[in-house]
Design an enzyme around this catalytic site. Structure first.
Site, PDB file in Angstrom:
ATOM      1  N   TYR A  16       0.829  -1.222   0.000  1.00 20.11           N
ATOM      2  CA  TYR A  16       0.000   0.000   0.000  1.00 20.11           C
ATOM      3  C   TYR A  16       0.855   1.260   0.000  1.00 20.11           C
ATOM      4  O   TYR A  16       0.582   2.210   0.717  1.00 20.11           O
ATOM      5  CB  TYR A  16      -0.917   0.007   1.231  1.00 20.11           C
ATOM      6  CG  TYR A  16      -2.095  -0.942   1.098  1.00 20.11           C
ATOM      7  CD1 TYR A  16      -3.160  -0.616   0.266  1.00 20.11           C
ATOM      8  CD2 TYR A  16      -2.141  -2.141   1.802  1.00 20.11           C
ATOM      9  CE1 TYR A  16      -4.250  -1.475   0.137  1.00 20.11           C
ATOM     10  CE2 TYR A  16      -3.220  -3.002   1.674  1.00 20.11           C
ATOM     11  CZ  TYR A  16      -4.273  -2.655   0.846  1.00 20.11           C
ATOM     12  OH  TYR A  16      -5.338  -3.507   0.719  1.00 20.11           O
ATOM     13  N   TYR A 144     -13.686  -5.322   6.603  1.00 20.68           N
ATOM     14  CA  TYR A 144     -12.424  -5.650   5.924  1.00 20.68           C
ATOM     15  C   TYR A 144     -12.157  -7.138   6.121  1.00 20.68           C
ATOM     16  O   TYR A 144     -12.133  -7.625   7.257  1.00 20.68           O
ATOM     17  CB  TYR A 144     -11.246  -4.844   6.483  1.00 20.68           C
ATOM     18  CG  TYR A 144      -9.928  -5.280   5.893  1.00 20.68           C
ATOM     19  CD1 TYR A 144      -9.541  -4.857   4.615  1.00 20.68           C
ATOM     20  CD2 TYR A 144      -9.088  -6.161   6.575  1.00 20.68           C
ATOM     21  CE1 TYR A 144      -8.361  -5.290   4.044  1.00 20.68           C
ATOM     22  CE2 TYR A 144      -7.892  -6.601   6.004  1.00 20.68           C
ATOM     23  CZ  TYR A 144      -7.530  -6.163   4.741  1.00 20.68           C
ATOM     24  OH  TYR A 144      -6.360  -6.612   4.182  1.00 20.68           O
ATOM     25  N   ASP A 238     -15.609 -13.422  10.944  1.00 22.65           N
ATOM     26  CA  ASP A 238     -14.185 -13.224  10.690  1.00 22.65           C
ATOM     27  C   ASP A 238     -13.577 -12.644  11.972  1.00 22.65           C
ATOM     28  O   ASP A 238     -13.686 -11.449  12.242  1.00 22.65           O
ATOM     29  CB  ASP A 238     -14.012 -12.272   9.495  1.00 22.65           C
ATOM     30  CG  ASP A 238     -12.547 -11.998   9.173  1.00 22.65           C
ATOM     31  OD1 ASP A 238     -11.678 -12.393   9.986  1.00 22.65           O
ATOM     32  OD2 ASP A 238     -12.275 -11.386   8.130  1.00 22.65           O
ATOM     33  N   LYS A 265      -3.922 -13.505  12.450  1.00 22.15           N
ATOM     34  CA  LYS A 265      -3.308 -12.417  13.212  1.00 22.15           C
ATOM     35  C   LYS A 265      -2.610 -12.892  14.499  1.00 22.15           C
ATOM     36  O   LYS A 265      -1.459 -13.286  14.434  1.00 22.15           O
ATOM     37  CB  LYS A 265      -4.338 -11.319  13.497  1.00 22.15           C
ATOM     38  CG  LYS A 265      -4.773 -10.514  12.246  1.00 22.15           C
ATOM     39  CD  LYS A 265      -3.794  -9.449  11.884  1.00 22.15           C
ATOM     40  CE  LYS A 265      -4.113  -8.530  10.715  1.00 22.15           C
ATOM     41  NZ  LYS A 265      -5.316  -8.570   9.961  1.00 22.15           N
TER      42      LYS A 265
HETATM   43  C1  LIG Z   1      -5.918  -8.705   8.714  1.00 22.27           C
HETATM   44  C2  LIG Z   1      -7.280  -9.216   8.444  1.00 22.27           C
HETATM   45  C3  LIG Z   1      -7.544 -10.088   7.372  1.00 22.27           C
HETATM   46  C4  LIG Z   1      -6.480 -10.488   6.369  1.00 22.27           C
HETATM   47  O1  LIG Z   1      -5.426 -11.177   6.931  1.00 22.27           O
HETATM   48  P1  LIG Z   1      -4.031 -11.294   6.132  1.00 22.27           P
HETATM   49  O2  LIG Z   1      -3.223 -12.220   6.979  1.00 22.27           O
HETATM   50  O3  LIG Z   1      -3.479  -9.914   6.058  1.00 22.27           O
HETATM   51  O4  LIG Z   1      -4.336 -11.856   4.805  1.00 22.27           O
HETATM   52  C5  LIG Z   1      -8.831 -10.567   7.218  1.00 22.27           C
HETATM   53  N1  LIG Z   1      -9.814 -10.225   8.067  1.00 22.27           N
HETATM   54  C6  LIG Z   1      -9.602  -9.388   9.109  1.00 22.27           C
HETATM   55  C7  LIG Z   1     -10.733  -9.063  10.030  1.00 22.27           C
HETATM   56  C8  LIG Z   1      -8.324  -8.852   9.328  1.00 22.27           C
HETATM   57  O5  LIG Z   1      -8.112  -8.008  10.351  1.00 22.27           O
END
Ligand SMILES: *Cc1c(COP(=O)(O)O)cnc(C)c1O
Length: 415
Positions: A16, A144, A238, A265
């Site tokens: 980015y 996201y 998620d 994460k």
């Molecule tokens: C960071 C994140 C993702 C993507 O994870 P990456 O390891 O960067 O591909 C997906 N969903 C949420 C809620 C996130 O915070």
């Protein structure tokens, strides 16, 4: 600067980043606890914990030892036809920690891929049950879910760059979270109108993270669960941002049980890349058949990497042996207290804290690059984006360091 820096900058492509105009990144020599040691000797108090992965701080000795041990015996082996203790132990532990019957764990190597797997899982669930045409999802403004194209398509239309990448991205139904009468009505309308083409609903529970650090409450999650049940849709949470203590509880879902959950994460305590897509018994059952093509059609090369699984198991040990959630609650109160004075600043429109997430929202940030530079000069690592300045520190950050972060935000924004 050492020669590898200038030479390497001519070859690296940064995330980015407008490579023509953005100042070069800061070289880091090492990390320890909640500190980043720069190559030039400066030390920064870390307010981000490397995109909130380093939930116990950096270089936790228990995780480091576990990874070292695993490295001696087996850094990696393919997961097709072979398996190993770190992966199976981790799957058992995650199933035991997650609520309800979320009990089948599919490993991958990044959050975006875990989301792709969840979307494929939900779509194939319907195909396996003989219902064709259920290929769309309901997702939410401000959400996201990652940077791969499937995940972008269920993210916020602006943040997910749906216009820029139109044609490449699938079209789904992106609506407002159902939180008041108007948004509940339009959410229900989409389900009524498009129910037969929908596979499921995907949401970040309680906190929409990278889309703007926006908070909602458990009533929204209950509403989504109710709607998914009434319309027979799969509900995907998620928890890649929220999982592992970030909102103050181990998982944000509370007692609202989704059909599929994604984790990444903080899964390995910020040590190695790993992600998991965990399905309920109901979802898993739809893939059991004599027909080979009803199997889940996915399999990353580095699936269930033993080093990463060993790190994740060690991180779960640390959650069990150290009072991490208690510390997260204390940190929450401290962020609340420390950021409160920012409410009085001219350009601040909101200050909000949930768990170990602190957010100062501004009317507008005119010069992000300059603001980032001033934080570094103040001795802290804070990365504002859009119109927000946020903190997602290690859950066990010392009180003094949390004060340093909050004070730096107030001082920099006030000057
Ligand atoms: C960071 C994140 C993702 C993507 O994870 P990456 O390891 O960067 O591909 C997906 N969903 C949420 C809620 C996130 O915070």
């Amino acid at each position: 600067m050492p020669s590898w820096f200038d030479e390497g900058l001519a070859h690296i492509w940064l995330p980015y980043t407008q490579m023509r105009t953005t100042p070069p990144p800061l070289p880091v020599a090492r990390t320890e606890g909640t500190r980043i040691h720069l190559a030039d000797g400066r030390v920064l108090v870390d307010g981000i914990a490397s995109w909130w992965t380093a939930c116990h701080g950096y270089n936790h000795p228990h995780i480091r030892a576990a990874v070292n041990r695993q490295l001696e015996s087996m850094p990696h082996v393919m997961f097709g036809g072979l398996t190993h203790e770190p992966a199976l132990t981790l799957a058992t532990r995650l199933a035991a920690m997650l609520p309800g019957d979320l009990s089948r764990v599919f490993f991958s190597d990044s959050g975006s891929v875990a989301v792709e797997v969840a979307l494929k899982m939900a779509t194939q669930y319907w195909l396996n049950r003989g219902e064709r045409g259920r290929t769309k999802f309901v997702a939410f403004n401000g959400g996201y879910h990652g940077d791969t194209t499937g995940a972008m398509a269920v993210s916020d239309p602006i943040e997910g760059m749906h216009k820029l990448f139109a044609g490449l991205l699938r079209q789904h139904h992106i609506v407002d979270l159902p939180r008041d009468n108007a948004s509940i009505a339009s959410f229900e309308q989409v389900l009524e109108r498009h129910g037969k083409e929908l596979a499921g609903i995907i949401v970040e529970p309680l906190v929409q993270g990278a889309g703007g650090m926006l908070f909602h409450d458990a009533a929204v999650l209950q509403r989504l669960r109710g709607a998914a049940d009434r319309h027979g849709l799969l509900l995907i949470f998620d928890e890649i941002f929220t999982g592992f203590g970030r909102t103050g509880a181990m998982f944000a879902c509370g007692d609202v049980v989704p059909d599929i959950v994604t984790l990444s994460k903080a899964l390995t305590g910020g040590t190695l890349p790993l992600a998991a897509t965990v399905a309920s018994e109901k979802v898993f059952a739809a893939f059991l058949s004599e027909a080979p093509d009803k199997a889940l059609m996915h399999g990353p090369t580095f699936m269930a990497n033993p080093l990463a699984c060993a790190a994740a198991n060690a991180s779960l040990d640390v959650f069990a042996s150290e009072p991490r959630l208690v510390q997260a609650k204390a940190l929450s109160a401290q962020l609340e207290f420390g950021l409160a004075p920012c409410r009085k600043l001219a350009d601040v429109v909101d200050v909000r804290v949930k768990g170990a997430i602190g957010v100062v929202e501004l009317r507008k940030i005119n010069d992000l690059v300059a603001l980032k530079k001033r934080f570094v000069e103040a001795g802290v690592w804070i990365r504002p984006f859009g119109n927000i300045v946020y903190l997602t520190p290690a859950l066990n950050m010392a009180a003094e360091d949390a004060d340093v972060l909050a004070d730096a935000i107030h001082t920099v924004l006030a000057s």
